[in-house]
Write a protein that holds these residues in place. Structure first.
Motif, PDB file in Angstrom:
ATOM      1  N   LEU A 142      40.918  54.767  63.049  1.00 23.71           N
ATOM      2  CA  LEU A 142      41.082  53.267  63.478  1.00 23.71           C
ATOM      3  C   LEU A 142      41.908  53.401  64.977  1.00 23.71           C
ATOM      4  CD1 LEU A 142      40.580  50.369  62.869  1.00 23.71           C
ATOM      5  CD2 LEU A 142      42.450  50.277  61.821  1.00 23.71           C
ATOM      6  N   VAL A 167      47.241  50.615  52.909  1.00 24.56           N
ATOM      7  CA  VAL A 167      45.872  50.683  52.162  1.00 24.56           C
ATOM      8  C   VAL A 167      45.930  50.606  50.692  1.00 24.56           C
ATOM      9  CG1 VAL A 167      45.995  53.272  51.872  1.00 24.56           C
ATOM     10  CG2 VAL A 167      43.782  52.536  52.417  1.00 24.56           C
ATOM     11  N   TYR A 220      37.756  48.872  49.695  1.00 24.75           N
ATOM     12  CA  TYR A 220      39.153  49.424  50.186  1.00 24.75           C
ATOM     13  C   TYR A 220      39.495  48.496  51.480  1.00 24.75           C
ATOM     14  CZ  TYR A 220      37.918  53.019  46.862  1.00 24.75           C
ATOM     15  OH  TYR A 220      37.747  53.785  45.885  1.00 24.75           O
ATOM     16  N   TYR A 221      40.876  48.116  51.396  1.00 23.93           N
ATOM     17  CA  TYR A 221      41.386  47.465  52.506  1.00 23.93           C
ATOM     18  C   TYR A 221      42.393  47.881  53.326  1.00 23.93           C
ATOM     19  CZ  TYR A 221      38.396  43.678  50.399  1.00 23.93           C
ATOM     20  OH  TYR A 221      37.454  43.010  49.916  1.00 23.93           O
ATOM     21  N   TYR A 272      41.858  44.601  57.400  1.00 26.77           N
ATOM     22  CA  TYR A 272      40.768  45.388  57.741  1.00 26.77           C
ATOM     23  C   TYR A 272      40.050  45.893  56.519  1.00 26.77           C
ATOM     24  CZ  TYR A 272      42.484  45.773  62.730  1.00 26.77           C
ATOM     25  OH  TYR A 272      42.623  45.655  63.676  1.00 26.77           O
ATOM     26  N   ARG A 273      38.825  46.134  56.447  1.00 21.71           N
ATOM     27  CA  ARG A 273      38.008  46.400  55.328  1.00 21.71           C
ATOM     28  C   ARG A 273      37.153  47.928  55.561  1.00 21.71           C
ATOM     29  NH1 ARG A 273      35.328  41.835  52.995  1.00 21.71           N
ATOM     30  NH2 ARG A 273      34.022  41.981  55.080  1.00 21.71           N
ATOM     31  N   ALA A 274      37.066  48.451  54.608  1.00 24.77           N
ATOM     32  CA  ALA A 274      36.451  49.785  54.976  1.00 24.77           C
ATOM     33  C   ALA A 274      34.814  49.670  54.889  1.00 24.77           C
ATOM     34  CB  ALA A 274      36.654  51.032  54.174  1.00 24.77           C
ATOM     35  N   ASP A 275      34.176  49.811  56.062  1.00 29.76           N
ATOM     36  CA  ASP A 275      32.635  49.771  55.830  1.00 29.76           C
ATOM     37  C   ASP A 275      32.091  50.965  55.194  1.00 29.76           C
ATOM     38  OD1 ASP A 275      32.885  47.313  57.127  1.00 29.76           O
ATOM     39  OD2 ASP A 275      33.092  48.201  58.980  1.00 29.76           O
ATOM     40  N   PHE A 325      34.269  54.023  53.413  1.00 29.08           N
ATOM     41  CA  PHE A 325      35.475  54.999  53.323  1.00 29.08           C
ATOM     42  C   PHE A 325      35.312  56.233  53.374  1.00 29.08           C
ATOM     43  CE2 PHE A 325      38.704  56.656  50.648  1.00 29.08           C
ATOM     44  CZ  PHE A 325      39.943  56.033  50.963  1.00 29.08           C
ATOM     45  N   ASP A 339      35.209  54.648  58.573  1.00 29.68           N
ATOM     46  CA  ASP A 339      34.774  53.232  59.464  1.00 29.68           C
ATOM     47  C   ASP A 339      35.632  52.138  58.573  1.00 29.68           C
ATOM     48  OD1 ASP A 339      33.097  55.017  60.942  1.00 29.68           O
ATOM     49  OD2 ASP A 339      31.657  54.952  59.290  1.00 29.68           O
ATOM     50  N   TRP A 340      36.263  51.345  59.671  1.00 33.71           N
ATOM     51  CA  TRP A 340      36.987  50.313  59.351  1.00 33.71           C
ATOM     52  C   TRP A 340      36.609  49.047  60.273  1.00 33.71           C
ATOM     53  CZ3 TRP A 340      40.300  50.282  54.963  1.00 33.71           C
ATOM     54  CH2 TRP A 340      40.432  51.493  54.408  1.00 33.71           C
ATOM     55  N   SER A 341      36.701  47.773  59.832  1.00 31.97           N
ATOM     56  CA  SER A 341      36.339  46.756  60.918  1.00 31.97           C
ATOM     57  C   SER A 341      37.454  45.598  60.429  1.00 31.97           C
ATOM     58  CB  SER A 341      34.944  46.111  60.711  1.00 31.97           C
ATOM     59  OG  SER A 341      34.617  45.800  59.329  1.00 31.97           O
TER      60      SER A 341
END
Length: 338
Positions: A144, A155, A162-163, A177-180, A182, A185-187
Motif C-alpha cells: 500500500l 489489520v 480483511y480490513y 481499507y479493504r483487501a480486494d 489478500f 491488493d488494498w483499496s
C-alpha cells in the motif's frame, strides 16, 4: 564544514587556542549534520521528526518477535534472532527503517504488515512479510502506497473479509481499507472519522465497534474514543471522550486492543520524555455507550528500552496473539538511537 584550524594562518597558535578551534569545529559539525533531538516539551513535533527525518537520522526502528505466558509478560522469543526485520530486508524501495508491525494468521501462514519509511520519498508505505511459524520472516513487497504518509497498519478480519486502518497524515481522516485480494491488493473504503487521528485502534465488543485514536499526533497527549453499531458507521464520540487529555504517558495507542472474555485491554505508548520509549497496558473494566472505566494492568510498563542492541532506546508497538498451544506470540518494534 569548518576546518579544525584556519587555513593560511601565518601566525603561531598556542595549544589552548588550537584546542578552542577544534572544539568549535566539532560543535559546528554536530549542528550541521544532526537533526533536532527528540526531547519533548509538550508541544514537541517528535512524531513528525521520526517519520519525516532525512536519511542521516540518528535512530533506527526495527521489528522483533516476543513471546510469553501472557500479553503482560513478554520477552524475546526463543529460537528467534531479533530483529527479524530491519531496513536492510526491504528490497523494492530504499528504506530508512521499519516499524509499527501488525500480524494476522490466514490459512496457516502469518502475514505481517508494517510501516516502511521510504528514504527517497520521505513518507511511510505499508510493507508485507510472511512466516510459517511466526518466528522467522520473509519480506515480500510494498502493498500500500499513497500520496500521503502511511503507518500503523492495524489489520483485522471481519465476516470473511480483511480490513486495515493505517494512520494517514493527510487527509485529516481515519480511513478504512479493504483487501480486494489478500494480502497484496488494498483499496480505500472511505473515512470513518473526520479530523486528525494517530495510531487508530479498532475492536468489536458487546455488540458494538469501538475505536481509540490520538487526536494530537505530534504531542501524543490526548486519547479519544468512538463507537458505532456497524464497522462502516455512523461513528459517534463517547461522552467520556477524550478519555485521556494532557498526559504524554498513557494517551497514544501502542498496539492491538485485546478482548479477553469480559475484559478489554488497550496498549498505550509512554511518550515521555521521548517519543516511543515504552509500552503500558490498561484493563478496561467498564465500557458502555455512556460509561468508561480503566486501570493499569501492571505496576510497570510491559515493554521498554533494553539498554543494548536493536531496541536499546525504546519500544512503542505490540501486537499479541494467543497460539493454539496456549502461549502468546507478539510482533513488536524497537528503536536504536545512535
Amino acid at each position: 564544514m569548518l576546518s579544525a584550524e584556519p587555513e593560511g594562518a601565518n601566525f603561531s597558535l598556542d595549544g589552548s587556542l588550537i584546542l578552542f578551534y577544534r572544539l568549535l569545529a566539532r560543535m559546528s559539525r554536530d549542528m550541521i549534520d544532526s537533526p533536532p533531538p527528540m526531547r519533548l516539551p509538550a508541544t514537541s513535533n517528535s512524531k513528525r521528526v521520526k517519520r519525516r527525518a532525512p536519511s542521516r537520522h540518528p535512530y533506527e526502528w526495527a521489528i522483533g518477535i516476543y513471546a510469553g505466558d501472557s500479553p503482560f509478560n513478554l520477552s524475546p522469543a526463543p529460537k528467534t534472532r531479533n530483529p527479524v526485520l530491519s531496513a536492510s530486508d526491504i528490497s523494492d524501495v530504499p528504506a530508512a527503517f521499519v516499524a509499527d508491525p501488525f500480524m494476522i494468521e490466514v490459512d496457516g501462514l502469518w502475514h505481517m504488515f508494517f510501516e516502511v519509511m521510504n528514504s527517497k520519498s520521505e513518507k511511510g508505505e505499508i510493507g508485507l512479510a510472511v512466516s510459517t511459524n511466526g518466528l522467522s520472516w520473509d519480506y515480500r513487497q510494498i502493498v500500500l502506497d499513497e500520496p500521503c504518509h502511511l503507518s500503523y497498519p492495524y489489520v483485522f478480519e471481519w465476516q470473511g473479509a480483511y480490513y486495515m486502518i493505517p494512520e494517514t497524515q493527510k487527509p485529516c481522516t481515519v480511513s478504512l481499507y479493504r483487501a480486494d485480494s489478500f494480502p497484496t491488493d488494498w483499496s480505500r473504503v472511505g473515512p470513518l472519522i473526520d479530523g486528525e487521528g494517530a495510531d487508530s485502534s479498532v475492536f468489536y465488543f458487546a455488540d458494538k465497534w469501538w475505536l481509540f485514536t490520538c487526536s494530537t499526533p505530534f504531542q501524543h497527549d490526548t486519547l479519544r474514543l468512538y463507537f458505532a453499531d456497524d464497522l462502516f458507521g455512523q461513528w459517534r464520540e463517547h461522552p467520556a471522550s477524550p478519555i485521556i487529555k494532557g498526559n504524554h504517558h498513557i494517551a497514544r495507542p501502542g498496539g492491538r486492543v485485546l478482548v479477553l472474555d469480559d475484559t478489554v485491554v488497550r496498549f498505550t505508548q509512554d511518550c515521555y520524555p521521548n517519543y516511543g520509549i515504552r509500552i503500558r497496558a490498561f484493563e478496561i473494566s467498564e465500557l458502555t455507550p455512556t460509561k468508561y472505566h480503566e486501570q493499569e494492568a501492571t505496576k510497570r510498563p510491559i515493554l521498554g528500552p533494553s539498554g543494548r542492541g536493536w531496541n536499546r532506546s525504546g519500544m512503542h508497538t505490540v501486537d499479541p496473539h494467543l497460539t493454539s498451544e496456549g502461549r502468546w506470540i507478539a510482533c513488536v518494534d524497537g528503536v536504536s538511537r545512535i
